[in-house]
Structure formats: C-alpha cells, structure tokens
Enzyme design. Sequence first.
Site, PDB file in Angstrom:
ATOM      1  N   GLU A 210      -2.484  20.939  -5.295  1.00 56.09           N
ATOM      2  CA  GLU A 210      -2.567  19.444  -4.869  1.00 56.09           C
ATOM      3  C   GLU A 210      -1.707  19.237  -3.314  1.00 56.09           C
ATOM      4  OE1 GLU A 210      -1.154  16.574  -7.487  1.00 56.09           O
ATOM      5  OE2 GLU A 210      -2.624  17.080  -9.068  1.00 56.09           O
ATOM      6  N   HIS A 247       0.021  11.338  -9.128  1.00 60.55           N
ATOM      7  CA  HIS A 247       1.129  12.104  -9.671  1.00 60.55           C
ATOM      8  C   HIS A 247       2.193  12.032  -8.649  1.00 60.55           C
ATOM      9  CE1 HIS A 247      -1.831  15.541 -11.299  1.00 60.55           C
ATOM     10  NE2 HIS A 247      -1.492  14.442 -12.280  1.00 60.55           N
TER      11      HIS A 247
END
Lengths: 290, 374
Positions: A210, A247
Amino acid sequence: MIVRGTDRMLIMGITGKQGAFWTERMQAYGTKIVAGTHPKKAGSMHCGVPVFATARDAMKGAGFDVAVLFIPPLMVKEAAMDAIEAGAKGLVVMTEHIPVQDVMYFMAAAKERSARILGPNTAGAVTPGECFAGFMPAFNERIFKQGSIGVISRSGSLGVLFCLNIVQAGYGESAFVGIGGDPIIGTTTRDALIALDNFPGTEAVVMVGEIGGSMEEEAAVYAKTMTKPVVAFIAGGAAPKGKKMGHAGAIVMGDKGTYASKRSALEAAGVTVLDTPSDVGAALKAGLGR
Amino acid sequence: MNFEEYAGKPLLAGRGIDVPKGGLAKTPAEAAEIAARIGPAVVKAQVPTGKRGKAGGIKLAATPDEARIHAKTIIGMEIGEHKVEKVLVEEQMPIERELYAAVLNDPLSKSPLVMFSTEGGMDIEEVAATAPDKLHRQPVDIRRGFSHADAKTLVQGLGLGAAEDKVADALAKLYSVYAAFDAELLEINPLIVTGDGRVVALDCKFVMDDSGIVRRPDIARAGTPEKLTGLEASAKAAGLKYIDLEGNVGVLANGAGLTMTTMDVIRHHGGRPANFLEIGGESYTQAKPALELLLSNPNIKSLVINFCGAFARTDVMTQGVIEAIVALKPKLPIFFSVHGTGDEEAIRLLKDRLGVTPLATMDDAIKAAVEAAR
C-alpha cells in the site's frame, strides 16, 4: 511470522463476540487452541478450552506458544505485556486503532524477549492445510488451498482477493501472512518476505502493499537477492496526497511513501508490479514457467 | 489530528518550556490590543500548514498600529488552501541562535525518535539532505523515557556553551509533552537561544495520534478539525470513512486496501473514481447508510460494489445494500463483485431480492461501471 499446526495458541478475549466466533472457526480448521483469557471468567470453559484470568496463568495451567489478541484498543498494551511476560513466542494482534505509543511500548518488550509480533491491525495468518489465526476465511476452498505461493498483505480484504485470484489461476498458497495496516507493525513486509523465502514448499511470493511508509522499498532490497519470483501490487495509486486512506499507515506526505517510489524500487529489484489484482495468475505463470 | 501553533504552545508551556508572551487575535483591533500590552510584536498567521513566512503570513510590528495593519492584511489571506481566520501576536525575541528539536513515532526503529539540530529555523528536510551529520537522532526506549541526563548526552559537544543545560532541559520536557498527549509528531523549529540566555520555543507543531484522541478528548478539543466537504462531514457523523474525489464512478468496498484497489483499477480501465468509501473493520454492518450516502452524490453516474470478506461478512454487507436499494430505488447502474466470507449467502440474497447476479471478477464489474459512466 508464519503460523504452524503445531503452535499451541492462546485466545485472549475468547469470550467476546468476535473472539468466540473466530475461535470456533479456527478450531474447525485444525488450529490447536489450548486456552483463552478473560480477567473475570477464570475457571470457566469456553469453546471447549479452559479460560484463565491472565496469559501468565494460562502459561502455567495449559502452556502455549502464540497469543492471538481479540482485545479492545486501549486494553491491548496490558494484554500484550501479559503475553510477552508469560513467555509467548509470538503474538497476533488483530486490533485496529491502538495508540501508537502503546504499540511501541509492547514492541520494545517483545524485542527484548525475542517474541515475534504480527500486526497490529492484521487480519491474521493462514497456513493452508495446517491452521489459521485471525479473521481469515481459511475454510473457503476457493480462496485458500495448499500450494506453493507465499502471500504477504497489509490489508485483509485485498489479501483475500489476491488469494482468490491465485486459486482461480490454478495455484495454492504455502502460507498467507497478513502484516497489518498500521504505520508501526511488528512483522514488516521485508521480515515476511524473508520468512516466506525460507519457508519450505514456497516457490514464489506475492506481495500486496500500500502507499505510505517505506516498507515496500525496504523489501525491494531483499527481493533483489532472491531467486524465487516475486510479484507485487501496491494499492493507492489513485489516492490523493495527504489524506489517510482508511488504514492509518496509508498516507502520502510529500514525496515519501508514494506509489511511484514503491513501484520503481520494486521494478528495479526485478519484481513484477501488477496494474490490477486479476493479472496475478498470468504474472505467476510467467515467473514460474508453468 | 493537527494542532496549530497557538494550540500547541500552551501544552509546551504547561510542562515548563519557555514560550513568548502573547495572545490570539481574530480581528485587527484585538491584535493591536495585545501588541499594546506586550510591546514590539510579531504577527503570525494561524493555519495548519507550513511555509507561512514565505507566504507573507508572518510580519514584525513595532507598534500596536503596525500590528493592526499587519493583522488586517493577514486575516483573510489564503495559505496552502487554508483561509487565515486568526493571528498569534507575540513579543519579539532577541534571537542569538536557532536550534531544532522534535520527537516523533519512528517506524524504522519502532520507537520514539528524538531529533536535534543546531541548524534550526529552516526546513529540516533540507538539513537532513544537505548536512545529515548536523541532524542528531536518538531512538528512545519508551518504557524508560527520555531524561534530562539522556538529553545532556545528546547535546553535549555541539557547541551550545552556557545554554547547554537549558537546551537539555527543554528537550527532556519536550519528550514529556510528547508522551503525555499521545503525540505522533511534536516539533519546535526554531528553538531559540536569546541574547540574555533564555531557551524559548518560537514555534510548535503538534500532531496527535488519532488513536490517542479517545484518551485525551480534553486536549483534542484544541486541535484543528480536518477540512471536510458536506458529504465527508455527514459520513464522519455516521461513523464512515468517506473522501470525495473528482470522478464519476462511485465506489463501495470493504477494507481500506480493497477500496483503494477498486479506485486504482477504475483508473486502470480508463475511468475516474468519484470517492473513497470503505465499510470494513467494525463498520461493516454500515452498508445501508454508506450506500445512501453515495446515492446522494450527484456526480456519481455508475457504482461498483466490491466486497471481499475476511472479517467483514459479505452476506451482512449485501443485506444492508439490498435494504438501501429497495428503499431508495436508485436509477443509476450498479455492478457487484462479491467474494469471501459469506459469499454464497450474499449471492443468493442478491438473486432473490434484486434479481441481480454479481460479475465473475472485480475487473469485470469495474469495466462495466466505467463503461456505464461514459
């Protein structure tokens, strides 16, 4: 950190809704769960295993290797310290939104005692045919099947999508390692890559990263030394700068942690970087030659 | 959560770090009044971004009248997309040296990192790039903390002379503020040494760990709320993570990673995502309000609903989506991809209640949505 069928597991928070739901699924899959904890329910039985007040009591009463924590954010520090001081070899920390200073606190203690940590904010780990720990649909045969592909993922849901595509392409997984979506985690992408590179039966590794942080860049340095093929995907190429994308770890500040930086580091190390998860099967075929 | 200078400095002062005298002004008249009380002043724009000086947001005022004039110019100014609504009016300090001090959460050492430099006053990234030996880094065992003696060891031999002890004192106090308020970054740049030997924090940047806010709501109240669009604000009130983007393909997915990926793949297939919206983790039961929110966005021409269940059960999410669709009867085309925990039940529900079959892969659903939005 790869979970094994021989690992004796302690479920901390076993009487909670999620703790109980997933404990039953882990047991059904073959995970060796030996005990649970709840501060006020010591002496009772839950999911067929004895409940202790603390991990220290559970270590004396039942003995365990790995503690799996289904514990609310502000109580994790104390529970993790309990497990570490009890002598746990590993901790799987599922909880999201733990204050980072609490995380650093128990990580310092874990390092001193050589206890490994998976997470926080992980969906868990699966070793198909052996066991699983956490929130993963290990029991779904379209997603997890014994095989030779090691999978690392910061995200649970995206990890599931990759495993689905891997099985659809005719492969299976040697092990799935969910490392977690927090900015500071115990097992980094690089740590998991090294573990899978050395895990018997693993012929290729799929790394699902990510934007944010520099873990993919660090892992690229190790990937360059590997003979096994590595296929990667980095989520967040279309994300705007400076925004937290769900996140806590997925945030781009300035030029740090960008999609471009991660992609170029991985490509320079000989890693195949995918544009869409659906291409994973084709990339594995190209890398493995079958 | 970001704290502007005026909200961060009282936290430093509360733990005994010296800060300039002054006050916060929302009008030119208030600025003049504060300047009349403290003498020659500096008028500083309060916005949650750096580079205020370069943007003309920091000015010296010798008299209350000058403070009034500067405040009039600065209030209303745009700095880095933020409109200035208030200024901090502080006493001018006789600067002899400018230092840099910070404590932050460091993912590499997995510990707090104290950073100190004698090259303060400029961009610290520039110091790190051009003179890395001038930026001193000290990882801290958070269980032990960072004492005055630790700080002394860090600053010894850096040529601080008589100020050394006071600088060490400020560093140890800075660490105590970091630890007390769940900071992820606490920075003083510059930390100055004055002609008369004081060590004073001329600026303060404080970023609080969002996960620590529940522990100190009293402190968090002084932070700057994130700038949100109308939809983003109503999503937040409903406990959902929603970010407006510029495209026209709507996204509803579970989990941050899968949601980002859905956006990426929309772009890969030539479309433009309209939003980030995830209902993963504990919020996976929120599918109904989430879909209602998306349907109120007029920019969205087609919708991808992409579920991949691990913790989040796809049958529960799908149930919520069906309820919203039945209630609101949306006209726009919706494409589903559903896999993972609970998917058999989810697919059956979609077929029974809506007569819809999910597409075989995520890419199929996304391609169809991109095509429909054209």
